[in-house]
Each structure stands twice: as C-alpha cells, then as structure tokens.
Design an enzyme around this catalytic site. Sequence first.
Site, PDB file in Angstrom:
ATOM      1  N   THR A  53       0.844  -1.194   0.000  1.00 30.03           N
ATOM      2  CA  THR A  53       0.000   0.000   0.000  1.00 30.03           C
ATOM      3  C   THR A  53       0.878   1.242   0.000  1.00 30.03           C
ATOM      4  O   THR A  53       1.859   1.318   0.732  1.00 30.03           O
ATOM      5  CB  THR A  53      -0.940   0.027   1.216  1.00 30.03           C
ATOM      6  OG1 THR A  53      -1.828  -1.098   1.148  1.00 30.03           O
ATOM      7  CG2 THR A  53      -1.777   1.305   1.247  1.00 30.03           C
TER       8      THR A  53
ATOM      9  N   PHE B 280       1.157   5.160   0.839  1.00 34.24           N
ATOM     10  CA  PHE B 280       0.590   6.206   1.679  1.00 34.24           C
ATOM     11  C   PHE B 280       1.210   7.549   1.328  1.00 34.24           C
ATOM     12  O   PHE B 280       2.360   7.605   0.874  1.00 34.24           O
ATOM     13  CB  PHE B 280       0.870   5.922   3.161  1.00 34.24           C
ATOM     14  CG  PHE B 280       0.149   4.730   3.722  1.00 34.24           C
ATOM     15  CD1 PHE B 280      -1.027   4.875   4.434  1.00 34.24           C
ATOM     16  CD2 PHE B 280       0.667   3.447   3.554  1.00 34.24           C
ATOM     17  CE1 PHE B 280      -1.685   3.779   4.957  1.00 34.24           C
ATOM     18  CE2 PHE B 280       0.017   2.346   4.071  1.00 34.24           C
ATOM     19  CZ  PHE B 280      -1.170   2.512   4.777  1.00 34.24           C
TER      20      PHE B 280
END
Length: 276
Positions: A172, A174
């Site tokens: 992921t 960010f």
Amino acid sequence: MTERIAFQGEPGAYSHQACREARPGSEAVPCRAFEDVIEAVRDGQVDLAMLPIENSTYGRVADIHRLLPESGLHIVDEVFVRVHINLLAIPGTALEQVMEARSHSVLLGQCLNFCREHGIRRVVSIDTAGAARDVAELKDPAVSALASELAGEIYGLETLARHIEDHDRNTTRFLIMSRENDPRRRDDAMLTTFVFRVRNLPAALYKAMGGFATNGVNMTKLESYMVDGSFTATQFYADIEGHPEDPPVKRALEELRYFTSFMRILGTYPADRRRR
C-alpha cells in the site's frame, strides 16, 4: 515537543504501521474517518496526516482523490508499506480450533487460499484492527482475526500463522500530508503530484499530455474521476518524476496550463526508496 501524526482506523491498523515505519518517534493518533484525519491537521491538533492512496492489488483507495485537492494540505512524503496478513487468536489457541476469521473485506479477499486450505469461514468486519480488538474481547478460540502483527501486539493476541496473503508483493502506498508546503529538493529522486481539468477543446487531454512527452518527463500515474456530480466534469490526478523547478518539468507544466481550466500542485516530495 513530540510530533503527532493522524491516521484513519483503530490502533494496530496498517495505517498505524505506516506511521511507525515512516515516523518512528512520532505519536500516532487514530481517527474515525479520512475527513477526521484531514480536519485534525487543519485544526492544528496534529502535525501530519498519513493517508493511504492506492494498493498494488486493489488499486486506488475510494474517496481519497476527491478529498486531497480540497483538503488544503500539502503532500510532503510518500511511504510504501508491505501488507503482511497474519492469523491472530487468543493466546493458547491451536490452528485446528479456528473456525472463523474476521477482517476488512479487502483483506479477506487476499487470504482465500489459506482460509480454504484450513476450512476457515471468512467474516467481514469494519476494519482489520477492529477485528483484532473484537477477538481479544470475545476470548473464543474459534474466532480469529486477519490483521497486522502490530494489532496482535496491541490487543494481546497470538500469531498462529504469518504472512498468509495470496500475493507476496501486496503493498500500500501512503501519502504524508502537512499544513505547510515543503517545495525544497530533498533528494535526487523527486515526485510532483497535481490535479487538473482540461479546457473544452478537441483533443485537449492529448495536447496537455504532449508537453511531458516532448520534454522527457516521466508520468508515473494519470487517473480520472468525476467531480460535482456531473458525467461531463472530469478531473485528473497525476504523478510525475521531477521537481517543478527542473527545466523540463517547468516547461511541461507551462504547456499543461495552456490547455487546462484548473491546475493545482498538491506536493513535491522525495520518492520512497522502495519505489526505486
């Protein structure tokens, strides 16, 4: 004074893990929703926001592209977090006792093979860390959670199986956001993120993008999404390599402005080393 960084979710969420990895000396502050994270920074309750923007398996995070341009905040860093999924249960539980695994729907979809192999029923929970907290409160060995090891540490759970995700590169991305803009060049590898709307001209998007090609500027992301509830009002989100003061980037952005009705730079920041 200790730096404070807000994230969406319960303590132990992957966003919490991102805060620990990127800002290990900071105080991580949980918030209910993405809007609350942004508001906490705007109000001065915290210094920074940690917001997930996309996942390598499931694509962009819903609502984030809509929220960023209106947040009034600036991107100052990016963070790549490897999403390792673990089976957590109350201490003393044997894997054979587990009948049910709770987690966010996205994580449940990433552990199909493991759950099928062990006959574990998957149950949707609001979020990953919340599922871990519920398992700790239930104290039922038949009920487990799929979450981070950090969540297990926080809620006193035992890790029965580590890194059980189906895709071994699930990551992921960010963005760290601040009230203050930081346009300095802090690294050789910089990224610039901006949003824009093209003018109502034939082939306007094609022409707007031409400046990046002719100036040798690499665009790593271009996504569109509707705005103002209209099927005809489309806004674009883009990431490019480079700094706005680099001559090729400067020329490309000048050409882009000619073909757009709106353009806003959201941040210029160093590329995460895991990107490279």
